[in-house]
Design an enzyme around this catalytic site. Sequence first.
Site, mmCIF file in Angstrom:
data_model
loop_
_atom_site.group_PDB
_atom_site.id
_atom_site.type_symbol
_atom_site.label_atom_id
_atom_site.label_comp_id
_atom_site.label_asym_id
_atom_site.label_seq_id
_atom_site.Cartn_x
_atom_site.Cartn_y
_atom_site.Cartn_z
ATOM 1 N N ARG A 138 -0.585 8.926 9.231
ATOM 2 C CA ARG A 138 -0.474 7.481 9.477
ATOM 3 C C ARG A 138 -0.102 6.729 8.208
ATOM 4 O O ARG A 138 -0.711 6.918 7.160
ATOM 5 C CB ARG A 138 -1.808 6.932 10.016
ATOM 6 C CG ARG A 138 -1.814 5.412 10.158
ATOM 7 C CD ARG A 138 -3.062 4.933 10.857
ATOM 8 N NE ARG A 138 -4.263 5.059 10.056
ATOM 9 C CZ ARG A 138 -4.699 4.161 9.170
ATOM 10 N NH1 ARG A 138 -3.970 3.073 8.918
ATOM 11 N NH2 ARG A 138 -5.825 4.347 8.516
ATOM 12 N N GLU A 167 0.840 -1.195 0.000
ATOM 13 C CA GLU A 167 0.000 0.000 0.000
ATOM 14 C C GLU A 167 0.875 1.246 0.000
ATOM 15 O O GLU A 167 2.102 1.163 0.104
ATOM 16 C CB GLU A 167 -0.945 -0.018 1.205
ATOM 17 C CG GLU A 167 -1.953 -1.159 1.158
ATOM 18 C CD GLU A 167 -2.896 -1.191 2.336
ATOM 19 O OE1 GLU A 167 -3.783 -2.057 2.336
ATOM 20 O OE2 GLU A 167 -2.751 -0.360 3.261
ATOM 21 N N HIS A 208 -11.199 9.859 7.349
ATOM 22 C CA HIS A 208 -10.950 8.429 7.545
ATOM 23 C C HIS A 208 -10.374 8.083 8.918
ATOM 24 O O HIS A 208 -10.805 7.121 9.550
ATOM 25 C CB HIS A 208 -9.986 7.955 6.451
ATOM 26 C CG HIS A 208 -9.655 6.493 6.494
ATOM 27 N ND1 HIS A 208 -10.613 5.503 6.357
ATOM 28 C CD2 HIS A 208 -8.469 5.851 6.646
ATOM 29 C CE1 HIS A 208 -10.041 4.326 6.428
ATOM 30 N NE2 HIS A 208 -8.735 4.498 6.617
ATOM 31 N N HIS A 255 -9.006 9.568 3.591
ATOM 32 C CA HIS A 255 -8.654 8.473 2.691
ATOM 33 C C HIS A 255 -8.866 8.952 1.268
ATOM 34 O O HIS A 255 -9.921 9.512 0.948
ATOM 35 C CB HIS A 255 -9.513 7.238 2.970
ATOM 36 C CG HIS A 255 -8.922 5.986 2.392
ATOM 37 N ND1 HIS A 255 -8.891 5.731 1.030
ATOM 38 C CD2 HIS A 255 -8.316 4.929 2.973
ATOM 39 C CE1 HIS A 255 -8.298 4.577 0.819
ATOM 40 N NE2 HIS A 255 -7.927 4.065 1.974
ATOM 41 N N ARG A 303 -0.782 8.743 2.006
ATOM 42 C CA ARG A 303 -2.165 9.192 1.839
ATOM 43 C C ARG A 303 -2.332 10.706 1.828
ATOM 44 O O ARG A 303 -3.199 11.231 1.126
ATOM 45 C CB ARG A 303 -3.034 8.585 2.948
ATOM 46 C CG ARG A 303 -3.248 7.103 2.769
ATOM 47 C CD ARG A 303 -4.083 6.528 3.892
ATOM 48 N NE ARG A 303 -4.283 5.100 3.682
ATOM 49 C CZ ARG A 303 -4.892 4.293 4.539
ATOM 50 N NH1 ARG A 303 -5.354 4.786 5.681
ATOM 51 N NH2 ARG A 303 -5.056 3.013 4.279
#
Length: 533
Positions: A387, A115, A352, A243, A291
Amino acid sequence: MQTDFLVIGSGIAGLTYAIKVAEACPDKQVLIVTKSMADETNTKYAQGGIAVVNDLENDSFEKHIDDTLIAGDGLCNKEIVEVVVKEGALRVNEIIEWGARFDKEKDGDYALGKEGGHSEHRILHHKDVTGAEMERALLETVKNLPNVQFVNHFFIVDLITQHHFGYLVTKSTPDIQCFGVYALNLQTNRIEIIQSKITMLAAGGNGQVYRTTTNPSIASGDGVAMVYRAKGRIENMEFIQFHPTALYQAGQKGQAFLITEAVRGDGGILRNHKGEAFMERYDERKDLAPRDIVARAIDSEMKINGTEHVWLDCRHMDLEKFIHHFPNIYEKCKSLGIDVAQHMIPVAPAAHYSCGGIKTDEWGCTSIKYLYAAGECASTGLHGANRLASNSLLEAMVFAHRSNLDAVEKMKTFVAVQTELPEWNAKGTSVPKEMILITQSLKELQQVMSDYVGIVRNDIRLQRAMRRLDLLWEETEELYRNTTISPQIMELRNMITVGYLITKGAAFRKESRGLHFNTDYPEKNPLLQNIVL
C-alpha cells in the site's frame, strides 16, 4: 433484531457507508454494530493523513496513479487505482462538508505533506491525528440521522448463510447468501440474531496477529475470518505491511505508538547505531522510499548490527514546526524522556496494515450475495503487493460510497427468501475452567507469526509456522466446541484463521514481491498474480 442495512464496524468505511445509505433510504433502518465503543477503530489511530490530488497546478491524477502502481509492484488493478484516485477528491470534499478539519497554510490553502512513495506533496492532515479528526466528524454526522442506530459491545460470531439451514456450502456453491449474523451481547453474554437484508463488513485489520503492531487490541481480523468460514473468497493475505517507524520501547508487546511517515516527509533521517544515514544504500529515494523497502532496510540494519531498533533523527528539524505538525508525537517522546531537539527517536518496524483481505469487485461486492466489504478488511485491487502511504483512508471512503450506490439499488428489488433464522446452538458447552489455555495460545500465535512470517521469510520458516498453526487450530477448535462463547475464544479463533491465511498465501507465493520477501525466491515472477484462498 431486524434491520435493513447492517454495518459491522464504525471506522471511516463503516460510518461513511452508513451515512450514505441512511440519507438515500430515509425509510429504511441502518444498524451499526461494534465490539467496543463506536470510536475505537483503526481509523482513530491513523496519524499521517489522506492522499488526494487537489493541487492540479503542481500535481495530477496520473502522478498519483503512477505512484500507487509503482508501490503495488505489479499487482494493483489499474482500473481500480484510477477509480480511487479520480473519485477520491469528491469523497474528501464530502467529509470536509461533514465537518472534518484539515490543516491550512497562512494563505488559506491546505497544507500538503509528502510521504514515502509519493512524487508530490498531496497528503491532507490534521496535525498528527488525522484519523481521529475524520472519525469525530463522521460520528457527529451519523448521530444526527434518525434512522441510524448504534449497538456497542456486540461481538459478531458468524455470518448466517444457507449452511445454518442444513445445506452443504462450499467455495463452489453458487449464490451463497448472507441473511444476517450471530452476535454475542457482551453485556448479557447471550448470543443474539441480527437479521439483515444487506450487510456491510467494515471490520478493520488484523495487526494483533503479530507480537508488536500499531493497531489497537480490537484488530483481530474478525471480518476476514468469518467470511472465510462462510466460504467467501479471500485474496493476497501474505501482503502484510510493517510500518517502518513504530516507537521502540524495550520489552513492549501489543500496540506500539506510531511515528508517522510524515516525520520523514518533513526531513527526518533514519540512522543506524553507528550514526550512519543508511537508506541511501538501499534505495535512491532514501528515507522516502515505499514502506516495504524501508521496513526491510531497517530489518537488515538491525540484524547486521545486532540491535533491536534504529534511530529517527529529527534534531536538525525546526522544533517549532515539529511541535505544530506533530504535537502528539512530541508529547509522547517527551513523556519517555526523549527531547526530539537533542535526542534521536528509537524506532523499529511493527505490523501495520493488511493489503489483502475479502475479495471485492469495483462496487464493494464480495463473493457472498448481499454482503459488502470496505476498508482494511477488503481487498479491492488498489494496493496490490504494497500500500502507498495514506491511500487507505481514501480507499475506504471511495468504496463506502460505491457500495452504497450498489446496495441502495439492490434494496429496491430485495425479496426476502428466509424469515425464520435458526437459533444459536450452545448445547453441550460449559464455562472454561482456565483462561490460560486461551491466553497462552494467543502468545504462541503471535510469536510464531512474528518469528516465521514477518518482514523476511523463507520456506523452512513458513513450513514451521504452518505446522504450529495446525496444532493451535486443532486445540482451539476443540476448546471452541466444548466451552461457552467468549470474546477471548472468538478473537483467538479468528486470529489463528488469519494467521493460517497469511502463512498459506506466503507459502504459495514462490517469489519476492512488495511486502512479501522470501529469501528462497529473491526474484519477482511476472506470471504469478493474485492468490485467492
